[in-house]
Design a protein around this motif. Sequence first.
Motif, PDB file in Angstrom:
ATOM      1  N   GLU A 121       0.570 -15.551  10.159  1.00 15.14           N
ATOM      2  CA  GLU A 121       0.253 -16.531   9.117  1.00 15.14           C
ATOM      3  C   GLU A 121       1.258 -17.688   9.077  1.00 15.14           C
ATOM      4  N   GLN A 124       1.393 -22.240  13.873  1.00  9.23           N
ATOM      5  CA  GLN A 124       0.390 -23.292  13.997  1.00  9.23           C
ATOM      6  C   GLN A 124      -0.655 -22.966  15.055  1.00  9.23           C
ATOM      7  N   GLU A 158      -8.084 -19.354  -1.441  1.00 10.15           N
ATOM      8  CA  GLU A 158      -7.775 -20.463  -0.536  1.00 10.15           C
ATOM      9  C   GLU A 158      -6.418 -20.249   0.142  1.00 10.15           C
ATOM     10  N   LYS A 159      -5.329 -20.352  -0.615  1.00  4.93           N
ATOM     11  CA  LYS A 159      -3.994 -20.159  -0.046  1.00  4.93           C
ATOM     12  C   LYS A 159      -3.021 -19.917  -1.182  1.00  4.93           C
ATOM     13  N   HIS A 165       3.823 -20.138   4.853  1.00  2.00           N
ATOM     14  CA  HIS A 165       2.539 -19.749   5.424  1.00  2.00           C
ATOM     15  C   HIS A 165       1.715 -20.977   5.811  1.00  2.00           C
ATOM     16  N   LYS A 167      -1.468 -20.513   7.507  1.00  3.26           N
ATOM     17  CA  LYS A 167      -2.854 -20.095   7.307  1.00  3.26           C
ATOM     18  C   LYS A 167      -2.883 -18.648   6.849  1.00  3.26           C
ATOM     19  N   GLU A 168      -3.590 -18.382   5.756  1.00  2.39           N
ATOM     20  CA  GLU A 168      -3.783 -17.018   5.259  1.00  2.39           C
ATOM     21  C   GLU A 168      -5.251 -16.649   5.444  1.00  2.39           C
ATOM     22  N   TYR A 169      -5.496 -15.387   5.826  1.00  2.00           N
ATOM     23  CA  TYR A 169      -6.798 -15.004   6.351  1.00  2.00           C
ATOM     24  C   TYR A 169      -7.574 -14.069   5.433  1.00  2.00           C
ATOM     25  N   GLU A 173     -12.153 -13.603   9.009  1.00  2.00           N
ATOM     26  CA  GLU A 173     -11.455 -14.648   9.754  1.00  2.00           C
ATOM     27  C   GLU A 173     -10.425 -14.052  10.708  1.00  2.00           C
TER      28      GLU A 173
END
Length: 251
Positions: A121, A124, A158-159, A165, A167-169, A173
């Motif tokens: 997470e 990039q 969303e986040k 972080h 990107k959180e999944y 995903e």
Amino acid sequence: MFTETTQRDQPEGVPPLSLTGERTLPDVPAENYWYRRHLVVYQWIAERCRGLDVVDLACGEGYGTDVLATKATRVTGVDANPEAHDHARLKYTRPGVRFVRDLVESYHEPCDAVVFLQTIEHVQNPGEILDHLRSMLRPGGTAYVSTPNVLTLAPDGEKSGNPWHVKEYRAEEFQELCEGSFERVDMLGLFHARKLRVHELAIERGWDDLHPRLGITKPFYEWFTPAISERDFVLKPAPLDRALDFLAVLR
């Protein structure tokens, strides 16, 4: 509540680390929940790495590398941070353990298993990182990758506000991401158990409103938080949408 953010009672000659929000640390009472939440996953993986040559990427403080080495023949902990690297190599000296200071992207050594927990997470280029993990594995090898579930971190899905972080999944995903690099993806979720599950149910029934009114917040959590252990978490395959973290077992 606890105010200390630096590790207590480190071995002689080992510089203590302080919390930054980027990594989890043992020996900090306020961090015990997160430490145990990560430790139980390392212990589960260690049981599946008996006699193997393992690489623990982004190993941080080094406690997980040490846990893996209780079962594996050799474990290499890799981290780019100089303070974490120096701390780990001085603190964890079990036979079969070594630490290398390097970036996840540039370290490459063939192994039977690669462990990459609570870090994807932060990056990039997650697909490229997973391809890199796959390239390190010997035939028949396994990668273990974990990440938090955005649905339990952020109420809006969303986040969270964690600045580290990228990107959180959601479960689907994370599954899709892993399937882009590995042929077989088995997903598990981490859930509260025992007293943490009781605490979770109490919160649903208004505990967070009650303890401030009773004036017991500080003494309760000064007892409760250090008492959390690995047994207060459980890994199971479902329901993933309600999991705290996901663990992908990749082949």
